[in-house]
Scaffold this motif. Structure first.
Motif, short mmCIF file in Angstrom:
data_model
loop_
_atom_site.label_atom_id
_atom_site.label_comp_id
_atom_site.label_asym_id
_atom_site.label_seq_id
_atom_site.Cartn_x
_atom_site.Cartn_y
_atom_site.Cartn_z
N SER A 247 0.84 -1.17 -0.08
CA SER A 247 -0.01 0.14 -0.03
C SER A 247 1.02 1.13 0.00
O SER A 247 2.06 0.97 0.06
CB SER A 247 -0.84 0.17 1.09
N VAL A 248 0.15 2.33 -0.10
CA VAL A 248 1.01 3.42 -0.28
C VAL A 248 1.72 3.86 1.13
O VAL A 248 2.77 4.12 1.39
CB VAL A 248 0.07 4.97 -0.34
N MET A 270 -2.10 -7.19 -8.92
CA MET A 270 -2.42 -5.41 -8.65
C MET A 270 -3.89 -5.58 -7.71
O MET A 270 -4.59 -6.27 -7.96
CB MET A 270 -2.33 -4.57 -9.57
N PRO A 272 -6.37 -2.68 -5.38
CA PRO A 272 -6.73 -1.07 -5.11
C PRO A 272 -5.72 -0.31 -4.41
O PRO A 272 -5.76 0.96 -4.56
CB PRO A 272 -8.14 -1.05 -4.65
N GLU A 273 -5.05 -0.91 -3.49
CA GLU A 273 -4.35 -0.21 -2.42
C GLU A 273 -2.90 0.05 -2.81
O GLU A 273 -2.11 0.81 -2.42
CB GLU A 273 -4.18 -1.07 -1.12
N PRO A 275 0.28 1.38 -4.86
CA PRO A 275 0.66 2.84 -5.12
C PRO A 275 0.42 3.01 -6.69
O PRO A 275 0.75 2.43 -7.30
CB PRO A 275 1.87 2.91 -4.59
N SER A 276 0.13 4.17 -7.03
CA SER A 276 0.08 4.53 -8.34
C SER A 276 1.38 4.95 -8.82
O SER A 276 2.44 5.38 -8.03
CB SER A 276 -1.01 5.78 -8.53
N PRO A 277 1.76 5.14 -9.99
CA PRO A 277 3.27 5.72 -10.50
C PRO A 277 3.43 7.31 -9.68
O PRO A 277 4.69 7.25 -9.40
CB PRO A 277 2.91 5.95 -11.90
N ALA A 278 2.54 7.92 -9.49
CA ALA A 278 2.82 9.16 -9.03
C ALA A 278 3.20 9.13 -7.52
O ALA A 278 4.14 9.86 -7.11
CB ALA A 278 1.55 10.28 -9.10
N GLU A 279 2.30 8.17 -6.92
CA GLU A 279 2.96 7.94 -5.51
C GLU A 279 3.99 7.20 -5.41
O GLU A 279 5.07 7.34 -4.48
CB GLU A 279 1.82 6.97 -4.78
N TRP A 300 0.56 -2.62 -15.81
CA TRP A 300 0.35 -1.35 -16.35
C TRP A 300 0.45 -1.13 -17.60
O TRP A 300 1.11 -2.03 -18.25
CB TRP A 300 1.18 -0.41 -15.45
N ALA A 305 2.91 4.37 -18.35
CA ALA A 305 3.46 3.96 -16.89
C ALA A 305 5.05 4.34 -16.93
O ALA A 305 5.72 5.23 -16.05
CB ALA A 305 3.43 2.85 -16.16
#
Length: 332
Positions: A247-248, A270, A272-273, A275-279, A300, A305
């Protein structure tokens, strides 16, 4: 092949080129070539050709293994890959304490030993060559006495790297026993499902000198693994782990890691928790020495990405690729 209009043959090639060709051949083919002529026999006997030997594709009689050890390998050998079924017409594993001790006595330069599909339940760790710097166990069986804490601290004094891949008996007690290897700098755990989060945390506390840690396909959440790493491995340089449970907040515990140079996050799934590329960029920017970020099997869109990550982390080599296929060992 023509050289200056004259047809050249294999006999015209220098020894160095022929040795390079021979190095791509299997052990069996090398020995067969030694019967062709006196020159090839001399070249097959060259020390350079027997530095690294792979015997995992053979099921051979123990006496043939002993012959190879005495005739060809001996002091030349630096790394050996060995299958666990050196059998004479049977399926009984023939890796014996005597063979392991002979490797130590006759191969003083042996630094890397890689065992596949071996039953080591009757082979004590004390019989392994004391010169080893790397020990890899793939789909091997070990006894409960292996690697337990409190055993002879002089065993494998030079060991720097240990790989435990699908070793079903390996558990917390064995992991804690690794603390006696004071030269250990690299640890790979793959599919060691008996290792618990509590056991990993307690062991890493005493393995604070590790520089590389890989935790793949184990029954551990990524968040708990990263938390243990951030607490105890402040000098770690390379981390590779499966992202199950990542998770983040879990990734953020690595922020500010002073020595981390390479981070690999590996799928296959993957959540839902995740982290996204930005995170991921946000966390990685706080790692002053990070130079390699690798993402495997995270589903991704590769180009998009990779573009986002490369722009956000211009000082890093960003690698995005599919998750490697799980190997299927030939003996299973």
């Amino acid at each position: 092949m023509r050289v200056g209009g004259i047809m050249a043959t294999l006999a015209d090639l220098p020894d160095s080129v022929i040795l390079e060709i021979f190095s791509y051949l299997s052990v069996r083919d090398r020995i067969r070539l030694s019967r062709v002529c006196h020159r090839w026999r001399r070249l097959v006997d060259d020390r350079w050709l027997w530095r690294h030997v792979d015997l995992t594709v053979y099921r051979m009689r123990p006496k043939i293994m002993w012959h190879l050890l005495r005739r060809y390998m001996a002091s030349r050998l630096q790394s050996l890959r060995l299958g666990g079924y050196l059998s004479s017409g049977s399926q009984v594993p023939q890796l014996s304490p005597a063979l392991m001790r002979a490797l130590g006595q006759k191969c003083p330069n042996l630094k890397c030993l890689c065992l596949h599909g071996a039953d080591l339940s009757v082979v004590p760790i004390t019989s392994l060559p004391c010169t080893l710097r790397t020990l890899e166990l793939h789909s091997c069986e070990i006894s409960m006495a292996w690697l337990l804490k409190g055993q002879d601290p002089t065993v494998l004094p030079l060991l720097e790297c240990i790989v435990l891949d699908r070793v079903p008996a390996f558990r917390d007690e064995h992991l804690q026993g690794l603390t006696r290897f004071r030269a250990l700098r690299s640890l790979v755990l793959g599919g060691t499902y008996r290792v618990t989060e509590t056991g990993l945390d307690a062991s890493l506390q005493k393995l604070s000198y590790l520089q590389r840690l890989e935790v793949l396909g184990c029954a551990l959440s990524a968040d708990s693994t990263l938390l243990s790493i951030s607490r105890h491995l402040r000098d770690v340089q390379k981390i590779r782990l499966t992202v199950t449970g990542l998770s983040v907040p879990g990734l953020s515990v690595l922020e500010g890691m002073p020595a981390l140079e390479s981070l690999c996050l590996q799928g296959p799934h993957m959540t839902p928790e995740m982290p996204s590329p930005a995170e991921i960029i946000s966390s990685c920017l706080t790692m002053p020495k990070l130079r390699v970020l690798e993402l495997q099997g995270l589903e991704w869109d590769g180009q998009e990405a990779e573009r986002i990550l490369c722009q956000g982390l211009p000082h890093c080599l960003v690698i995005i690729r599919a998750c490697p296929k799980e190997s299927i060992d030939w003996w299973l």
